[in-house]
Enzyme design. Structure first.
Site, PDB file in Angstrom:
ATOM      1  N   CYS A 176    -104.995 -51.944   4.229  1.00 20.39           N
ATOM      2  CA  CYS A 176    -103.902 -51.441   5.056  1.00 20.39           C
ATOM      3  C   CYS A 176    -102.697 -52.378   4.919  1.00 20.39           C
ATOM      4  CB  CYS A 176    -104.337 -51.351   6.518  1.00 20.39           C
ATOM      5  SG  CYS A 176    -102.990 -50.925   7.642  1.00 20.39           S
ATOM      6  N   CYS A 233    -101.635 -53.959   8.264  1.00 19.66           N
ATOM      7  CA  CYS A 233    -102.547 -55.040   8.681  1.00 19.66           C
ATOM      8  C   CYS A 233    -102.222 -56.310   7.900  1.00 19.66           C
ATOM      9  CB  CYS A 233    -104.001 -54.645   8.439  1.00 19.66           C
ATOM     10  SG  CYS A 233    -104.689 -53.505   9.652  1.00 19.66           S
ATOM     11  N   ASP A 251     -87.949 -51.882   7.785  1.00 17.60           N
ATOM     12  CA  ASP A 251     -88.583 -50.922   6.890  1.00 17.60           C
ATOM     13  C   ASP A 251     -88.137 -51.215   5.457  1.00 17.60           C
ATOM     14  OD1 ASP A 251     -88.974 -48.364   5.358  1.00 17.60           O
ATOM     15  OD2 ASP A 251     -89.718 -47.695   7.305  1.00 17.60           O
ATOM     16  N   HIS A 275    -105.500 -52.733  14.247  1.00 17.93           N
ATOM     17  CA  HIS A 275    -105.455 -51.540  13.401  1.00 17.93           C
ATOM     18  C   HIS A 275    -105.839 -50.330  14.246  1.00 17.93           C
ATOM     19  CE1 HIS A 275    -105.463 -49.216   9.717  1.00 17.93           C
ATOM     20  NE2 HIS A 275    -106.491 -48.571  10.256  1.00 17.93           N
ATOM     21  N   ASN A 308     -94.812 -40.600  13.599  1.00 17.75           N
ATOM     22  CA  ASN A 308     -95.448 -39.524  12.838  1.00 17.75           C
ATOM     23  C   ASN A 308     -96.960 -39.670  12.995  1.00 17.75           C
ATOM     24  OD1 ASN A 308     -92.927 -38.672  11.800  1.00 17.75           O
ATOM     25  ND2 ASN A 308     -93.024 -40.276  10.264  1.00 17.75           N
ATOM     26  N   THR A 356     -97.766 -41.482   6.413  1.00 17.39           N
ATOM     27  CA  THR A 356     -98.267 -41.895   5.100  1.00 17.39           C
ATOM     28  C   THR A 356     -99.067 -43.182   5.158  1.00 17.39           C
ATOM     29  OG1 THR A 356     -96.187 -42.996   4.609  1.00 17.39           O
ATOM     30  CG2 THR A 356     -96.421 -40.726   3.835  1.00 17.39           C
ATOM     31  N   HIS A 369     -97.464 -46.684  13.787  1.00 11.20           N
ATOM     32  CA  HIS A 369     -96.167 -47.346  13.671  1.00 11.20           C
ATOM     33  C   HIS A 369     -95.090 -46.444  14.235  1.00 11.20           C
ATOM     34  CE1 HIS A 369     -96.800 -45.134   9.909  1.00 11.20           C
ATOM     35  NE2 HIS A 369     -95.474 -45.066   9.763  1.00 11.20           N
TER      36      HIS A 369
END
Length: 113
Positions: free
Chosen positions: A5, A8, A31, A47, A86, A94, A99
């Site tokens: 991840c 992570c 970002d 996580h 999202n 994705t 997040h």
């Protein structure tokens, strides 16, 4: 921590990032592919797959508070900003690590996407 991840690994400081906020539960960083002049991701250190997984958990409020702090520190409280989460494939998630996107610095259209 989930080894494959990316978020992570950012939380664990294994991947360099521009961290703009951190507390015991949350990390916020720029970002890598911004959609606006100001685009920060706010993630839990633990996580957690998505927003649905944090229902009835005080962490949800901590994440939103961190979004407000990040926007304030970026100078966008008065002009305005958007917070987006999202959740799931159809919503465009994705990275399967909860997040929130804090987006500002330009006129944002509605409805989104």
């Amino acid at each position: 921590m989930i080894e494959d991840c990316a978020f992570c690994r950012i939380v664990a400081k294994q991947i360099p990032s521009d961290i703009v906020y951190e507390d015991p539960d949350v990390v916020a960083f720029a970002d890598a592919n911004p959609v606006a002049p100001f685009h920060v991701l706010v993630v839990p250190k633990a996580h957690i797959p998505n927003l649905a997984s944090v229902a009835n958990d005080p962490l949800g409020g901590k994440l939103l508070a961190a979004c407000a702090i990040v926007a304030r520190d970026g100078g966008y409280t008065e002009r305005g900003y958007r917070v987006v989460a999202n959740t799931g494939r159809d919503a465009g998630q994705t990275v399967i690590h909860l997040h929130l996107h804090v987006i500002a610095g330009r006129q944002l259209a509605w409805p989104p996407g």
